[in-house]
Design a protein around this motif. Structure first.
Motif, PDB file in Angstrom:
ATOM      1  N   SER A 362       9.171  -6.790  -7.593  1.00 25.81           N
ATOM      2  CA  SER A 362       8.997  -5.615  -6.747  1.00 25.81           C
ATOM      3  C   SER A 362      10.289  -5.276  -6.011  1.00 25.81           C
ATOM      4  O   SER A 362      11.145  -6.131  -5.810  1.00 25.81           O
ATOM      5  CB  SER A 362       7.872  -5.868  -5.745  1.00 25.81           C
ATOM      6  OG  SER A 362       8.192  -7.004  -4.984  1.00 25.81           O
ATOM      7  N   ASN A 363      10.407  -4.009  -5.675  1.00 19.76           N
ATOM      8  CA  ASN A 363      11.524  -3.535  -4.876  1.00 19.76           C
ATOM      9  C   ASN A 363      11.176  -3.754  -3.415  1.00 19.76           C
ATOM     10  O   ASN A 363      10.125  -3.334  -2.952  1.00 19.76           O
ATOM     11  CB  ASN A 363      11.745  -2.043  -5.107  1.00 19.76           C
ATOM     12  CG  ASN A 363      12.078  -1.741  -6.547  1.00 19.76           C
ATOM     13  OD1 ASN A 363      13.176  -2.015  -6.996  1.00 19.76           O
ATOM     14  ND2 ASN A 363      11.110  -1.185  -7.275  1.00 19.76           N
ATOM     15  N   VAL A 364      12.057  -4.442  -2.712  1.00 19.41           N
ATOM     16  CA  VAL A 364      11.828  -4.636  -1.279  1.00 19.41           C
ATOM     17  C   VAL A 364      12.888  -3.840  -0.545  1.00 19.41           C
ATOM     18  O   VAL A 364      14.064  -3.903  -0.873  1.00 19.41           O
ATOM     19  CB  VAL A 364      11.911  -6.131  -0.912  1.00 19.41           C
ATOM     20  CG1 VAL A 364      11.750  -6.319   0.589  1.00 19.41           C
ATOM     21  CG2 VAL A 364      10.850  -6.911  -1.659  1.00 19.41           C
ATOM     22  N   ILE A 365      12.448  -3.043   0.423  1.00 20.90           N
ATOM     23  CA  ILE A 365      13.387  -2.119   1.049  1.00 20.90           C
ATOM     24  C   ILE A 365      13.017  -1.900   2.519  1.00 20.90           C
ATOM     25  O   ILE A 365      11.842  -1.993   2.888  1.00 20.90           O
ATOM     26  CB  ILE A 365      13.405  -0.786   0.252  1.00 20.90           C
ATOM     27  CG1 ILE A 365      14.508   0.138   0.742  1.00 20.90           C
ATOM     28  CG2 ILE A 365      12.051  -0.089   0.299  1.00 20.90           C
ATOM     29  CD1 ILE A 365      14.801   1.263  -0.233  1.00 20.90           C
ATOM     30  N   PHE A 410       7.591  -2.901  -9.491  1.00 19.88           N
ATOM     31  CA  PHE A 410       8.383  -2.174 -10.487  1.00 19.88           C
ATOM     32  C   PHE A 410       7.557  -1.122 -11.220  1.00 19.88           C
ATOM     33  O   PHE A 410       8.009  -0.020 -11.477  1.00 19.88           O
ATOM     34  CB  PHE A 410       8.961  -3.136 -11.527  1.00 19.88           C
ATOM     35  CG  PHE A 410      10.059  -4.032 -11.011  1.00 19.88           C
ATOM     36  CD1 PHE A 410      10.555  -3.873  -9.724  1.00 19.88           C
ATOM     37  CD2 PHE A 410      10.608  -5.009 -11.819  1.00 19.88           C
ATOM     38  CE1 PHE A 410      11.570  -4.688  -9.250  1.00 19.88           C
ATOM     39  CE2 PHE A 410      11.626  -5.829 -11.355  1.00 19.88           C
ATOM     40  CZ  PHE A 410      12.094  -5.675 -10.074  1.00 19.88           C
ATOM     41  N   ASP A 411       6.320  -1.505 -11.571  1.00 24.20           N
ATOM     42  CA  ASP A 411       5.534  -0.598 -12.411  1.00 24.20           C
ATOM     43  C   ASP A 411       4.766   0.431 -11.588  1.00 24.20           C
ATOM     44  O   ASP A 411       3.984   1.208 -12.130  1.00 24.20           O
ATOM     45  CB  ASP A 411       4.590  -1.394 -13.322  1.00 24.20           C
ATOM     46  CG  ASP A 411       3.725  -2.354 -12.532  1.00 24.20           C
ATOM     47  OD1 ASP A 411       3.939  -2.482 -11.311  1.00 24.20           O
ATOM     48  OD2 ASP A 411       2.841  -2.980 -13.148  1.00 24.20           O
ATOM     49  N   LYS A 412       4.961   0.431 -10.283  1.00 27.75           N
ATOM     50  CA  LYS A 412       4.244   1.389  -9.438  1.00 27.75           C
ATOM     51  C   LYS A 412       5.133   2.555  -9.028  1.00 27.75           C
ATOM     52  O   LYS A 412       4.737   3.400  -8.236  1.00 27.75           O
ATOM     53  CB  LYS A 412       3.687   0.670  -8.192  1.00 27.75           C
ATOM     54  CG  LYS A 412       2.638  -0.383  -8.521  1.00 27.75           C
ATOM     55  CD  LYS A 412       1.345   0.291  -8.950  1.00 27.75           C
ATOM     56  CE  LYS A 412       0.382  -0.649  -9.689  1.00 27.75           C
ATOM     57  NZ  LYS A 412       0.036  -1.848  -8.956  1.00 27.75           N
ATOM     58  N   ASP A 449      19.252   1.147  -5.103  1.00 25.08           N
ATOM     59  CA  ASP A 449      18.857   0.801  -6.469  1.00 25.08           C
ATOM     60  C   ASP A 449      17.353   0.525  -6.523  1.00 25.08           C
ATOM     61  O   ASP A 449      16.831  -0.253  -5.736  1.00 25.08           O
ATOM     62  CB  ASP A 449      19.591  -0.473  -6.918  1.00 25.08           C
ATOM     63  CG  ASP A 449      21.018  -0.159  -7.325  1.00 25.08           C
ATOM     64  OD1 ASP A 449      21.312   1.034  -7.535  1.00 25.08           O
ATOM     65  OD2 ASP A 449      21.820  -1.091  -7.445  1.00 25.08           O
ATOM     66  N   PHE A 450      16.670   1.181  -7.441  1.00 27.51           N
ATOM     67  CA  PHE A 450      15.246   0.922  -7.645  1.00 27.51           C
ATOM     68  C   PHE A 450      15.028   0.381  -9.048  1.00 27.51           C
ATOM     69  O   PHE A 450      15.563   0.932 -10.014  1.00 27.51           O
ATOM     70  CB  PHE A 450      14.430   2.220  -7.495  1.00 27.51           C
ATOM     71  CG  PHE A 450      14.284   2.673  -6.078  1.00 27.51           C
ATOM     72  CD1 PHE A 450      13.253   2.201  -5.285  1.00 27.51           C
ATOM     73  CD2 PHE A 450      15.182   3.576  -5.534  1.00 27.51           C
ATOM     74  CE1 PHE A 450      13.122   2.619  -3.971  1.00 27.51           C
ATOM     75  CE2 PHE A 450      15.056   3.996  -4.222  1.00 27.51           C
ATOM     76  CZ  PHE A 450      14.020   3.519  -3.429  1.00 27.51           C
ATOM     77  N   PHE A 451      14.263  -0.713  -9.161  1.00 21.80           N
ATOM     78  CA  PHE A 451      13.856  -1.203 -10.472  1.00 21.80           C
ATOM     79  C   PHE A 451      12.543  -0.532 -10.826  1.00 21.80           C
ATOM     80  O   PHE A 451      11.626  -0.492 -10.012  1.00 21.80           O
ATOM     81  CB  PHE A 451      13.672  -2.715 -10.450  1.00 21.80           C
ATOM     82  CG  PHE A 451      14.978  -3.457 -10.495  1.00 21.80           C
ATOM     83  CD1 PHE A 451      15.741  -3.582  -9.355  1.00 21.80           C
ATOM     84  CD2 PHE A 451      15.452  -4.014 -11.674  1.00 21.80           C
ATOM     85  CE1 PHE A 451      16.953  -4.260  -9.382  1.00 21.80           C
ATOM     86  CE2 PHE A 451      16.656  -4.686 -11.713  1.00 21.80           C
ATOM     87  CZ  PHE A 451      17.406  -4.815 -10.562  1.00 21.80           C
ATOM     88  N   VAL A 452      12.473  -0.009 -12.025  1.00 20.07           N
ATOM     89  CA  VAL A 452      11.291   0.738 -12.426  1.00 20.07           C
ATOM     90  C   VAL A 452      10.840   0.271 -13.807  1.00 20.07           C
ATOM     91  O   VAL A 452      11.645   0.214 -14.735  1.00 20.07           O
ATOM     92  CB  VAL A 452      11.597   2.254 -12.489  1.00 20.07           C
ATOM     93  CG1 VAL A 452      10.348   3.012 -12.872  1.00 20.07           C
ATOM     94  CG2 VAL A 452      12.156   2.754 -11.172  1.00 20.07           C
ATOM     95  N   GLU A 471      -0.886   4.513  -2.012  1.00 21.57           N
ATOM     96  CA  GLU A 471      -1.512   3.188  -1.973  1.00 21.57           C
ATOM     97  C   GLU A 471      -0.644   2.093  -2.602  1.00 21.57           C
ATOM     98  O   GLU A 471      -0.973   0.914  -2.513  1.00 21.57           O
ATOM     99  CB  GLU A 471      -2.897   3.229  -2.650  1.00 21.57           C
ATOM    100  CG  GLU A 471      -2.877   3.581  -4.135  1.00 21.57           C
ATOM    101  CD  GLU A 471      -2.974   5.086  -4.400  1.00 21.57           C
ATOM    102  OE1 GLU A 471      -2.625   5.864  -3.492  1.00 21.57           O
ATOM    103  OE2 GLU A 471      -3.385   5.479  -5.518  1.00 21.57           O
ATOM    104  N   ASP A 472       0.456   2.487  -3.242  1.00 22.28           N
ATOM    105  CA  ASP A 472       1.311   1.477  -3.868  1.00 22.28           C
ATOM    106  C   ASP A 472       2.429   0.990  -2.951  1.00 22.28           C
ATOM    107  O   ASP A 472       3.219   0.120  -3.322  1.00 22.28           O
ATOM    108  CB  ASP A 472       1.923   2.035  -5.161  1.00 22.28           C
ATOM    109  CG  ASP A 472       0.868   2.202  -6.231  1.00 22.28           C
ATOM    110  OD1 ASP A 472      -0.116   1.439  -6.195  1.00 22.28           O
ATOM    111  OD2 ASP A 472       1.018   3.101  -7.079  1.00 22.28           O
ATOM    112  N   ILE A 473       2.526   1.606  -1.777  1.00 23.77           N
ATOM    113  CA  ILE A 473       3.538   1.148  -0.824  1.00 23.77           C
ATOM    114  C   ILE A 473       2.913   0.066   0.037  1.00 23.77           C
ATOM    115  O   ILE A 473       1.974   0.309   0.786  1.00 23.77           O
ATOM    116  CB  ILE A 473       4.036   2.322   0.048  1.00 23.77           C
ATOM    117  CG1 ILE A 473       4.708   3.361  -0.854  1.00 23.77           C
ATOM    118  CG2 ILE A 473       4.994   1.821   1.120  1.00 23.77           C
ATOM    119  CD1 ILE A 473       5.128   4.616  -0.133  1.00 23.77           C
ATOM    120  N   LYS A 474       3.445  -1.152  -0.142  1.00 28.48           N
ATOM    121  CA  LYS A 474       2.856  -2.279   0.588  1.00 28.48           C
ATOM    122  C   LYS A 474       3.771  -2.703   1.715  1.00 28.48           C
ATOM    123  O   LYS A 474       5.003  -2.702   1.567  1.00 28.48           O
ATOM    124  CB  LYS A 474       2.634  -3.455  -0.378  1.00 28.48           C
ATOM    125  CG  LYS A 474       1.423  -3.262  -1.260  1.00 28.48           C
ATOM    126  CD  LYS A 474       1.171  -4.506  -2.075  1.00 28.48           C
ATOM    127  CE  LYS A 474       1.186  -4.171  -3.567  1.00 28.48           C
ATOM    128  NZ  LYS A 474       1.495  -5.294  -4.401  1.00 28.48           N
TER     129      LYS A 474
END
Lengths: 482, 269
Positions: A362-365, A410-412, A449-452, A471-474
């Motif tokens: 996951s991308n952590v930001i 990544f997949d969200k 940078d975003f991993f997708v 809902e995908d932002i945790k």
């Protein structure tokens, strides 16, 4: 063997950005080490720091156990072969090669008495050494040629002769074959390897060409974004890549998302496979790497999973085939041909299945919660879902108007061609095909940078908009409370 | 009807006519005057005079000497300046380079008169007597022609690949040796251009020596000026031809040298 060059925690930053990031590397005496990586990975900067043209912002470089950081380049016992040769155009071949020797005249022929006798002895010695160097690079009788009249390959040889004539402890080569055509390059690869064997000098070689690295090196250092990803012999690097980047960069490979069910049992492409790796957590998501030549095609009923050949290309020694099995695309090299449309099955030997830990999922930001529905990160404003946050155990009083850390799998992340409708936009900077989907790195216009992970196909440098469902932002944690 | 076409060569006609009227014709006239005496008959009198009349020949040698000194001083000052300017570390956005060019935008005559006024002002301020003569003339010439030395060297140096410096350092050359063994030889095309750009005009100028030399410095240019203003066209023309030949010689040498060293840097003039 003993260690000749030691890089300890070496960093180099330009404008606050680390292009070489905490690099640790030991190079043995007499070794042929290749720094391999895509352009901009910091390999040339590392080489230039060893040569002395760049000063590390942090860390230590030792040569024979002694720090060389305060030694200027002209006093270091290393010589460089430059990418574009840098032969002196005002000097002929002989004088180019003799350049370094002439500068060290004072140290030559000390034992000869008398000024003129010594000058004569020096001249004879230089001439002898230059001729020897020319012989090594295969340019005998080229002494008095003008360097600008030589072909690229010949100039390259002169550049190598100019460096080795000084008998350096280390020869640094900065993509020396980059400007040559394929045939010439392959020839020079073998010659360089032979030269290395004969001279016994330590070679540090920089290239972006994985084949070149595999052919010549004793050890390969794979770099990306200033970080060393793997150090190992060519065989190690090829057979046991430590992560998806190395696997993708070294040769062709199938990289597929998988789940480690238990020790020595992995699930990918809709089936379970026996493998040889252990030590993973139960149900841990991992990357599976399989080389195209390690997948065997057979009649429909015999193999482990069924599939259909969708393309087949003749490549000289082998056929390159693409097979879809359980929605996952496999690249396969084989000397026997299966025609497009044929139903086949795949067989993979347990020790050909390489399991690699995923670097992250996951991308952590860092983000800032603006109000009850909006959150700002990467210089864009997104909608979030209070419920998701509160399910994570956070209360509204804590996160509202606070700096927080969020994570997005990544997949969200959804990519869209219509960048105007997305909160932020960026360019695709890298892509890895993982069998059933692609993994992209998207660099947003503001430099994030975003991993997708997505099934959609994009090319490098494509413009995309980034959207994320609320809902995908945790929420990971709260950083500050003012 | 026949179609009227403009051939490419017709486009050169205006310039060709201009050349004919204002370059070739005057040149022919000068040659004519140089080889005739005051009576209008053909003779070598003027050239014989030049070598026998001590005053003119001395001022001819003086001219060469002053031009030589000026060129040497310009090079000694100009090369380091060009070297520093060509280094991007010191000359980020070429502002520094512009500062060196700035004086050239002021009228040449005005600049020289100002130089004289400056000398006088300094003289009275420091309470010393400044004698106008060779030294002040050379100062004025260096001041006026220095940019012509800097510019060609600067453009040669800034087109030099940085890897030459690095290669030399790498092979064991100290920073001084890098300059003497690599930079200087590679800058030769620029240096030659700079030398001709300074040497030729200093050889023929008469304004600077007039204004800053107080009639103590009689250069060839001054004498030619004098001869023509005193209606002695024949002798003046002969001197002009001698000057022209001298310049032709410098150009010839430059060309020969530049052809030999054209491998790097490139020439700009």
């Amino acid at each position: 063997m003993s260690t000749l060059i030691e890089l300890k925690d070496v960093c180099k930053a330009y404008d606050g950005q680390n292009v070489v990031d905490h690099v640790n590397l030991n190079i043995e005496k007499g070794e042929f080490v290749t720094l391999l990586g895509p352009s901009g990975c910091g390999k040339t900067t590392t080489l230039r720091m060893i040569a002395g043209f760049e000063k590390p912002t942090d860390g230590e470089i030792l040569l024979d156990g002694k720090s060389v950081l305060d030694i200027p380049p002209h006093l270091r016992p290393v010589n460089t072969v430059f990418q574009r040769y840098a032969l002196f155009p005002h000097l002929n071949v002989f004088d180019n090669i003799a350049f370094g020797l002439k500068l060290k005249k004072k140290e030559l022929c000390r034992e000869v008495k008398g000024f003129w006798a010594r000058q004569k002895a020096i001249k004879a010695l230089i001439s002898e050494k230059v001729k020897k160097a020319l012989k090594i690079v295969g340019l005998t009788d080229y002494e008095y040629r003008n360097v600008t009249s030589l072909s690229g390959g010949q100039q390259q040889r002169v550049a190598i002769a100019r460096a080795i004539v000084n008998e350096p402890q280390v020869l640094l080569l900065d993509e020396p074959l980059g400007a040559l055509d394929l045939k010439m390059r392959q020839e020079m690869q073998l010659e360089l390897k032979n030269m290395h064997r004969r001279l016994g000098i330590t070679f540090v070689y920089v290239t972006h060409d994985q084949e070149e690295a595999l052919t010549m090196s004793d050890r390969i250092v794979v770099m990306k974004n200033g970080i060393i990803h793997q150090v190992g012999t060519p065989i190690d690097i090829y057979n046991e890549p430590s992560n998806a980047f190395v696997a993708d960069f070294i040769g062709e490979s199938n990289i597929i998302n998988g789940i480690m069910l238990e020790d020595k049992l992995v699930r990918f492409a809709g089936a379970e496979f026996v493998c040889v790796d252990s030590g993973f957590e139960k149900n841990q998501t991992i990357d599976v790497v399989i080389r195209p030549e390690d997948i065997y095609l057979m009649d429909e009923e015999k193999g482990q999973i069924k599939g259909v050949v969708i393309s087949s290309l003749f490549k000289g020694v082998h056929y390159e085939m693409s097979v879809i099995a359980n929605k996952v695309e496999f690249l396969i090299h084989s000397t026997t041909e299966w025609k497009a449309g044929e139903k086949v099955s795949l067989y993979i030997r347990p020790d050909d299945i390489h399991i690699m830990k995923k670097e992250k999922n996951s991308n952590v930001i860092n983000a800032k919660v603006l109000n009850e529905t909006e959150i700002e990160f990467a210089d864009g404003i997104f909608n979030y879902d209070k419920k998701t946050f509160e399910n994570g155990g956070f209360s509204e009083n804590d996160y509202l108007k606070e700096e927080v850390k969020i994570s997005i799998d990544f997949d969200k992340i959804d990519l869209t061609d219509y960048e105007d409708s997305a909160p932020i936009a960026g360019n695709i900077v890298s892509s890895i095909f993982k069998g059933d989907k692609y993994q992209y790195v998207v660099k947003s216009d503001n430099g994030f940078d975003f991993f997708v992970d997505t099934e959609d196909e994009y090319d490098s440098n494509d413009r995309v908009g980034i959207t994320i469902k609320p809902e995908d932002i945790k929420l990971e944690r709260i950083i500050s409370s003012k | 009807m026949k179609k009227i076409t403009i051939k490419r060569k017709y486009l050169a006609f205006p310039y060709a006519i201009f050349m004919l009227l204002f370059v070739l014709l005057p040149l022919a006239l000068i040659v004519f005057y140089a080889f005739t005496n005051a009576d209008g008959s053909i003779s070598l009198e003027n050239f014989i005079n030049f070598f026998t009349d001590g005053v003119t020949f001395n001022s001819f040698l003086d001219s060469i000497w002053i031009a030589f000194i000026t060129t040497v001083i310009c090079f000694v000052i100009g090369f380091p300046v060009a070297y520093i300017l060509a280094n991007k570390k010191y000359n980020r956005n070429k502002t520094l380079f512009l500062l060196f060019l700035l004086p050239m935008w002021i009228n040449f005559l005005l600049r020289t008169i100002a130089t004289r006024a400056m000398f006088e002002a300094f003289g009275s301020w420091l309470d010393i007597e400044i004698t106008f003569g060779k030294a002040t003339t050379i100062f004025g010439m260096v001041y006026n022609f220095l940019p012509f030395m800097i510019i060609p060297i600067y453009s040669t140096l800034s087109s030099l690949d940085k890897s030459y410096t690095e290669a030399a350092l790498d092979l064991g050359a100290t920073p001084t040796k890098v300059i003497t063994r690599v930079i200087l030889p590679l800058a030769i095309p620029g240096i030659i251009s700079g030398i001709t750009m300074v040497f030729m005009p200093t050889l023929s100028t008469f304004v600077i020596s007039d204004l800053l030399g107080n009639n103590l410095v009689q250069l060839l240019g001054n004498i030619i000026n004098l001869e023509f203003t005193q209606n002695s066209w024949n002798y003046g023309s002969a001197l002009s031809i001698i000057l022209l030949l001298l310049m032709g010689l410098t150009m010839f040498i430059e060309k020969k040298y530049n052809n030999k060293t054209q491998t790097a840097g490139g020439r700009i003039w």
